[in-house]
Every structure is written in C-alpha cells, then in structure tokens.
Design an enzyme around this catalytic site. Structure first.
Site, PDB file in Angstrom:
ATOM      1  CG  HIS A  41      35.818  21.334  46.583  1.00 27.70           C
ATOM      2  ND1 HIS A  41      36.243  20.779  45.385  1.00 27.70           N
ATOM      3  CD2 HIS A  41      34.502  21.651  46.395  1.00 27.70           C
ATOM      4  CE1 HIS A  41      35.248  20.772  44.520  1.00 27.70           C
ATOM      5  NE2 HIS A  41      34.168  21.283  45.113  1.00 27.70           N
TER       6      HIS A  41
ATOM      7  CG  HIS B 275      29.030  16.289  47.997  1.00 26.74           C
ATOM      8  ND1 HIS B 275      28.000  17.215  47.978  1.00 26.74           N
ATOM      9  CD2 HIS B 275      29.725  16.480  46.837  1.00 26.74           C
ATOM     10  CE1 HIS B 275      28.079  17.920  46.855  1.00 26.74           C
ATOM     11  NE2 HIS B 275      29.115  17.500  46.151  1.00 26.74           N
TER      12      HIS B 275
END
Length: 204
Positions: free
Chosen positions: A43, A133
């Site tokens: 995710h 990220h």
C-alpha cells in the site's frame, strides 16, 4: 502507530499486487536474513494518525463513501527507487513520485481527516511532509546492516518482475480505511472504496 490510516492499494487481483505481496512476505526479508518477517498489505499511505477509532462496520463505510475525492484527473502512481530508511515502518521502501494527482488525493484526504486544517494547510503538509512510498519490509534491523543487503534485495525485485512481466503496470485499486492503532496483525480494512482512475507504473 496512533490513529487510523487511509491507504491506496493496488487491485488485489493484479500481478503488481501479487508480486509486491510475495516480496513483502518472503523474498525481501529472506534477502535480509529475517526469519520471521512482518506481514502487511502492499500500500501507499495517503494520510495517517487519524483519530477515527469510533468508526466501525457500516459507519466506517459510510464515512469513506462520503469522503470528497479528486474528480476527472487520471491518478498516476509511479513506483520508483528502492530506499533504506531508519524507522521500523520504512526499513525498505520503494519511493513513489509525487505526481499532481497523488498529491491532490493525499491533500483532500488529509483535509477531510484533520479538524481545522483546511485545503491550504493540507497542501502545505503535502509539499513539506508527505513522502509517498510502498514499503517492502518493516524491521528493527540497523539501517547499515540492511544497506549491506541491498544488492540481494534489488536482485530479488528484478527477478520477480522478470518472472511476472504483467506486474509493471495496472489500472484501478482502492482506498482502504485501516485501524493502524491496533497491532499489525490486525491491520485489516474496516472500509474500502474503489478508485478506478489510478494508473500504476512500477519503474524500479
């Protein structure tokens, strides 16, 4: 981690999701000689530390469904360089480019979830603090020790992509509302919302 989080998750049926999940569950920790890796969903965190503990079940889904999201713009999500971080949740990550669509989405989520912040405050947070990220490993290992394993880590990533050429791009995904104030083993979404306009590009 205090509060809940909003995650941007690739389509669970996609090769990109499957390959990243395999890297998280086995290949990257193995390259770092970690016997018992922390398991989590691939995710990108849109915003965290949301004090929404009272939202459960249908209430959580209604809240997420009402959340105002950007309309009309394609959401490009380029996944780029692999990095070693100092903190547990960012020990190995793939940095994501701060495209205009991703920044707008993160800002709208932040503004909706932090009382009194407003649109201008949310955009300032995106510009100054937001570092999107996709994590590949959570760990307490010293950064220098992890850095010494990065040749093996990058080899695992490239070999995984070569075995799965369809993993380099995919369309769609979803926003998950996750109670990240709970133990990591309980990090399961209490609500999901499809996001059809996302275009993922794995450029690592």
């Amino acid at each position: 981690m205090p509060g809940s989080s909003l995650w941007l998750v690739p389509p669970e049926s996609s090769e990109l999701y499957r390959v990243c999940h395999e890297l998280i569950l086995k290949q990257v920790p193995s390259a770092c000689l970690v016997d018992q890796p922390t398991h989590f969903t691939p995710h990108i965190t849109l915003t965290a530390d949301l004090m929404l503990q009272g939202l459960e079940g249908s209430t959580a889904q209604q809240w997420l469904d009402r959340l105002t999201l950007p309309y009309g713009e394609t959401l490009r999500v380029p996944i780029r360089e692999v990095e070693v971080g100092r903190v547990f949740f960012k020990k190995i990550t793939m940095r994501c480019e701060k495209t205009s669509g991703l920044c707008e989405l993160a800002a709208m989520c932040r503004a909706a979830c932090v009382d009194g912040l407003g649109e201008a405050g949310a955009m300032k947070w995106v510009e100054q603090s937001y570092l999107p990220h996709l994590s590949l490993m959570y760990s307490d290992l010293p950064p220098d020790e992890v850095q010494g394993k990065m040749i093996e880590v990058n080899k695992e990533i490239q070999e995984a992509k070569q075995r799965n050429p369809g993993s380099t791009s995919t369309d769609g995904g979803a926003i998950w509302l996750v109670p990240t104030y709970k133990p990591i083993a309980e990090w399961q979404p209490v609500a999901k919302r499809e996001l059809s306009g996302a275009e993922w590009e794995w450029q690592t």
